[in-house]
Scaffold this motif. Structure first.
Motif, short mmCIF file in Angstrom:
data_model
loop_
_atom_site.label_atom_id
_atom_site.label_comp_id
_atom_site.label_asym_id
_atom_site.label_seq_id
_atom_site.Cartn_x
_atom_site.Cartn_y
_atom_site.Cartn_z
N LEU A 100 76.89 29.39 36.45
CA LEU A 100 76.02 28.22 36.39
C LEU A 100 75.25 28.20 35.08
O LEU A 100 75.13 27.15 34.41
N ALA A 101 74.72 29.36 34.68
CA ALA A 101 73.99 29.44 33.41
C ALA A 101 74.92 29.11 32.24
O ALA A 101 74.53 28.41 31.29
N ALA A 102 76.17 29.60 32.29
CA ALA A 102 77.12 29.33 31.22
C ALA A 102 77.46 27.84 31.14
O ALA A 102 77.54 27.26 30.05
N ARG A 103 77.67 27.21 32.30
CA ARG A 103 77.97 25.77 32.31
C ARG A 103 76.80 24.97 31.78
O ARG A 103 76.98 23.98 31.05
N THR A 104 75.60 25.39 32.14
CA THR A 104 74.41 24.70 31.64
C THR A 104 74.30 24.84 30.12
O THR A 104 74.02 23.86 29.41
N ALA A 105 74.52 26.05 29.62
CA ALA A 105 74.47 26.28 28.17
C ALA A 105 75.52 25.45 27.44
O ALA A 105 75.24 24.86 26.39
N LEU A 106 76.73 25.39 28.00
CA LEU A 106 77.78 24.58 27.39
C LEU A 106 77.40 23.11 27.35
O LEU A 106 77.65 22.41 26.36
N ALA A 107 76.80 22.63 28.44
CA ALA A 107 76.39 21.22 28.49
C ALA A 107 75.34 20.94 27.41
O ALA A 107 75.39 19.90 26.74
N VAL A 108 74.39 21.85 27.24
CA VAL A 108 73.36 21.68 26.21
C VAL A 108 73.99 21.68 24.82
O VAL A 108 73.68 20.84 23.97
N LEU A 109 74.88 22.63 24.58
CA LEU A 109 75.52 22.72 23.26
C LEU A 109 76.34 21.47 22.96
O LEU A 109 76.35 20.98 21.82
N ARG A 110 77.04 20.96 23.95
CA ARG A 110 77.81 19.73 23.74
C ARG A 110 76.89 18.56 23.40
O ARG A 110 77.20 17.75 22.53
N ARG A 111 75.77 18.47 24.10
CA ARG A 111 74.85 17.37 23.86
C ARG A 111 74.25 17.44 22.46
O ARG A 111 73.97 16.40 21.83
N LEU A 112 74.06 18.65 21.94
CA LEU A 112 73.47 18.81 20.61
C LEU A 112 74.41 18.37 19.49
O LEU A 112 73.96 18.11 18.38
N GLY A 113 75.70 18.30 19.77
CA GLY A 113 76.67 18.00 18.73
C GLY A 113 76.98 19.24 17.92
O GLY A 113 76.27 20.25 17.99
N PRO A 114 78.05 19.22 17.11
CA PRO A 114 78.48 20.45 16.43
C PRO A 114 77.45 21.02 15.47
O PRO A 114 77.25 22.24 15.43
#
Length: 307
Positions: free
Chosen positions: A20-34
């Motif tokens: 769950l923590a990993a999915r949340t982190a991925l979602a945040v990173l995707r939202r931030l853009g590259p």
């Protein structure tokens, strides 16, 4: 053909929380853009990383390998190592979408693409060698987009749920499913059979292997895996060196170099050692040019070398 998850292994509550923590982190990173994800990852890691005990290993490695660096220079390299590692993690969810040859902003390009084109024309088995330099995750999809998708060795994450996320991101970046061989004797046999069938294989060759052969790296004995040399010499297949240079946040350059010369003295063990040494020499050249982008955080040399 990715390494399948062990379906018999029980999924614990802790594993689910980690996932769950990993999915949340991925979602945040995707939202931030590259660019934002790269900057955020770099900022977090360069603040926290140098304070972690593992940074003492990096300092010991630098004192051994690059004694010309004084303490402030070593600290600067270690800070850069953590910055690069954080950026690599932050960029990971964006690799699949990074454009090739953009005029500006995030993306990647290739220097030495003619060596890839030559291999496409030549066909047959090939081994790509690299190390944990720059954003090494960009190398497989970048080469694949030039017509040479390759298999690789793989160490599964301890949490099978997180492991599945990592594999899915890598497959998305490649644009297709490629064989993944588990590290160890079984995986080595699979990789050898893959090369025998004319397959392509990528290998990161910069980590210690206790039961390897003794070559040198930065002038010190370094136990090194001989598998790359053994496979290349057995099938006389090209070994193409390459690494990824970081130009900026989510801006990467893949360097591809001409194939290494394959020794042919008639003495198989001597030839394996000679090619293994050539691989270490190439890696050392890359690291010396940009020491802050190599992963100095593991013990690469025997304990006796540090005393």
């Amino acid at each position: 053909m990715s390494t399948p998850r062990d379906e018999t292994r029980p999924i614990t509550r802790l594993m689910r929380l980690e996932a769950l923590a990993a999915r949340t982190a991925l979602a945040v990173l995707r939202r931030l853009g590259p660019v934002g994800a790269s900057n955020a990852g770099g900022a977090v890691c360069r603040i926290i990383g140098p304070r972690l005990p593992v940074s003492r290993i990096a300092d010991a490695n630098l004192r051994l390998a690059m004694p010309e660096l004084d303490a402030p220079a070593r600290r600067a390299v270690i800070r850069a190592v953590w910055d690069n590692l954080g950026r690599t993690v932050g960029e990971f969810p964006h690799i699949a979408a990074l454009p090739e040859n953009p005029a500006s902003g995030p993306g990647w390009d290739v220097v030495g693409a003619e060596h890839l084109a030559a291999q496409v024309a030549r066909g047959g088995p090939v081994i790509f060698m690299s190390g944990h330099i720059g954003n090494w995750e960009m190398l497989p999809p970048g080469v694949a987009r030039h017509g040479l998708p390759f298999a690789s060795f793989y160490r599964a994450a301890g949490n099978p749920l997180v492991d599945g996320m990592i594999r899915a991101l890598r497959e998305a970046a490649m644009g297709e499913t490629v064989p993944m061989f588990a590290k160890g004797a079984r995986g080595a046999r699979g990789a050898l059979a893959h090369i025998a069938r004319g397959g392509r294989l990528g290998m990161l060759v910069d980590q210690k292997m206790n039961d390897g052969i003794e070559a040198t790296l930065f002038g010190h004995p370094a136990m090194t895996a001989p598998a790359l040399a053994a496979m290349a010499l057995r099938y006389r297949c090209p070994v193409i060196p390459g690494y990824v240079e970081r130009l900026g946040p989510a801006r990467l350059r893949i360097h591809v170099e001409p194939p290494l010369a394959l020794p042919d003295s008639g003495d198989r063990q001597a030839d394996i050692l000679a090619l293994t040494q050539a691989v270490n020499d190439r890696l050392e050249r890359w690291v010396r040019a940009r020491p802050g982008t190599w992963l100095w955080l593991h013990r690469r040399w025997p304990k006796s070398s540090y005393s």
